[in-house]
Design an enzyme around this catalytic site. Sequence first.
Site, PDB file in Angstrom:
ATOM      1  N   ASN A   6       0.876  -1.178   0.000  1.00  0.00           N
ATOM      2  CA  ASN A   6       0.000   0.000   0.000  1.00  0.00           C
ATOM      3  C   ASN A   6       0.907   1.220   0.000  1.00  0.00           C
ATOM      4  O   ASN A   6       1.494   1.565   1.026  1.00  0.00           O
ATOM      5  CB  ASN A   6      -0.891  -0.030   1.249  1.00  0.00           C
ATOM      6  N   LYS A   8       0.166   4.232  -0.282  1.00  0.00           N
ATOM      7  CA  LYS A   8      -0.468   5.422   0.315  1.00  0.00           C
ATOM      8  C   LYS A   8      -0.197   6.643  -0.588  1.00  0.00           C
ATOM      9  O   LYS A   8      -0.123   6.480  -1.794  1.00  0.00           O
ATOM     10  CB  LYS A   8       0.009   5.613   1.758  1.00  0.00           C
ATOM     11  N   HIS A  96      -9.546   1.293   4.916  1.00  0.00           N
ATOM     12  CA  HIS A  96      -8.280   1.488   5.627  1.00  0.00           C
ATOM     13  C   HIS A  96      -8.504   2.455   6.805  1.00  0.00           C
ATOM     14  O   HIS A  96      -9.278   3.398   6.693  1.00  0.00           O
ATOM     15  CB  HIS A  96      -7.220   2.040   4.668  1.00  0.00           C
ATOM     16  N   GLU A  98      -6.853   4.809   7.850  1.00  0.00           N
ATOM     17  CA  GLU A  98      -6.594   6.215   7.547  1.00  0.00           C
ATOM     18  C   GLU A  98      -7.814   6.856   6.885  1.00  0.00           C
ATOM     19  O   GLU A  98      -8.095   8.034   7.089  1.00  0.00           O
ATOM     20  CB  GLU A  98      -5.332   6.329   6.674  1.00  0.00           C
ATOM     21  N   GLU A 168      -5.123  -4.732  10.595  1.00  0.00           N
ATOM     22  CA  GLU A 168      -4.100  -3.707  10.755  1.00  0.00           C
ATOM     23  C   GLU A 168      -4.351  -2.961  12.066  1.00  0.00           C
ATOM     24  O   GLU A 168      -5.113  -1.982  12.078  1.00  0.00           O
ATOM     25  CB  GLU A 168      -4.149  -2.716   9.585  1.00  0.00           C
ATOM     26  N   GLY A 174       2.737   2.406  10.793  1.00  0.00           N
ATOM     27  CA  GLY A 174       3.655   3.536  10.653  1.00  0.00           C
ATOM     28  C   GLY A 174       4.424   3.853  11.922  1.00  0.00           C
ATOM     29  O   GLY A 174       5.094   4.878  12.015  1.00  0.00           O
ATOM     30  N   SER A 214       3.687  -2.052  10.245  1.00  0.00           N
ATOM     31  CA  SER A 214       5.138  -2.129  10.461  1.00  0.00           C
ATOM     32  C   SER A 214       5.721  -3.499  10.144  1.00  0.00           C
ATOM     33  O   SER A 214       6.640  -3.972  10.818  1.00  0.00           O
ATOM     34  CB  SER A 214       5.501  -1.708  11.896  1.00  0.00           C
TER      35      SER A 214
HETATM   36  P1  13P Z   1       3.183   0.461   7.607  1.00  0.00           P
HETATM   37  O1  13P Z   1       3.716  -0.824   7.049  1.00  0.00           O
HETATM   38  O2  13P Z   1       3.891   1.676   7.126  1.00  0.00           O
HETATM   39  O3  13P Z   1       3.046   0.389   9.108  1.00  0.00           O
HETATM   40  O4  13P Z   1       1.669   0.626   7.039  1.00  0.00           O
HETATM   41  C1  13P Z   1       0.790  -0.423   7.140  1.00  0.00           C
HETATM   42  C2  13P Z   1      -0.454  -0.087   6.403  1.00  0.00           C
HETATM   43  O5  13P Z   1      -1.191   0.790   6.795  1.00  0.00           O
HETATM   44  C3  13P Z   1      -0.746  -0.838   5.171  1.00  0.00           C
HETATM   45  O6  13P Z   1      -2.023  -0.594   4.714  1.00  0.00           O
END
Ligand code: 13P
Length: 260
Positions: A6, A8, A96, A98, A168, A174, A214
């Site tokens: 992803n 982002k 997601h 976010e 997640e 992150g 992560s």
């Molecule tokens: P990270 O691997 O940067 O923690 O992000 C995970 C994520 O949100 C994948 O959708």
Amino acid sequence: MLVAGNWKMNTDVPEGRALADAIAEDLSSASSDLGNVDVLVCPSHVHLPAVLDALADTPVTVGAQDMHAEDEGAYTGDVSAPMLTSIGCDAVILGHSERRKYYDETDAEVNAKVKQARAHGLVPIVCVGETLEQRKAGEADTVVQNQVDGALSGVSIDGPDDLVVAYEPIWAIGTGESAEPEQAQEMHAVIRDDLAGRYGGDVADEVPLLYGGSMKPHNAYGLLSQPDIDGGLIGSASLAAESFLGIAEKAVEVLAASED
Ligand code: 13P
């Protein structure tokens, strides 16, 4: 096993193209054999044509990070399922954390998008996960089950190609602090049970359940070797071919070990 990236809102289009080219190049080298590991990348909508082009001759598939629940209409700034399928997208990340956090996306909206993805032959990658506060309050299982139930209400699936669920935990995204493998496994088992109640054990056993938060090459093996973890949804480590494919290599190792 599925390893999905992803991206982002990262990289401009030439940088994204270069990243996809680097993935394609690494995969074309003689030493690279993904075996039964599927690899998917989900760049921004703007990147999709360039990334699809760069990965056209590879086994890597391409998905989007979100889409609207309607086919078309006056939704300025949005992207529809027919737009995505018309250029060759296979999958779409939905719900997601976010998007839930910054755009107030509700379970009902995620559910409408999941139905839309299914109607258009896109594999929905449904993201669920609890906050740290919810985990500390002992509410993690309930929060995640409610998200799964909300996203999948009235959604029919027939087999493993119809759905992916990504657990997640928000506190692991992150932060550099992945969930412990056993901790992630516990939640994956809860999700698997939930899916079994909804779709029957045979289908539930085959729906890929990804862990996200992560995941890096150094911790991927432990996570991916858990019985109910079928892959990863990778954020920052998917932004370099070396770390992204490094995780895919761990998936290959896990599968090889399980066959011994
Ligand atoms: P990270 O691997 O940067 O923690 O992000 C995970 C994520 O949100 C994948 O959708």
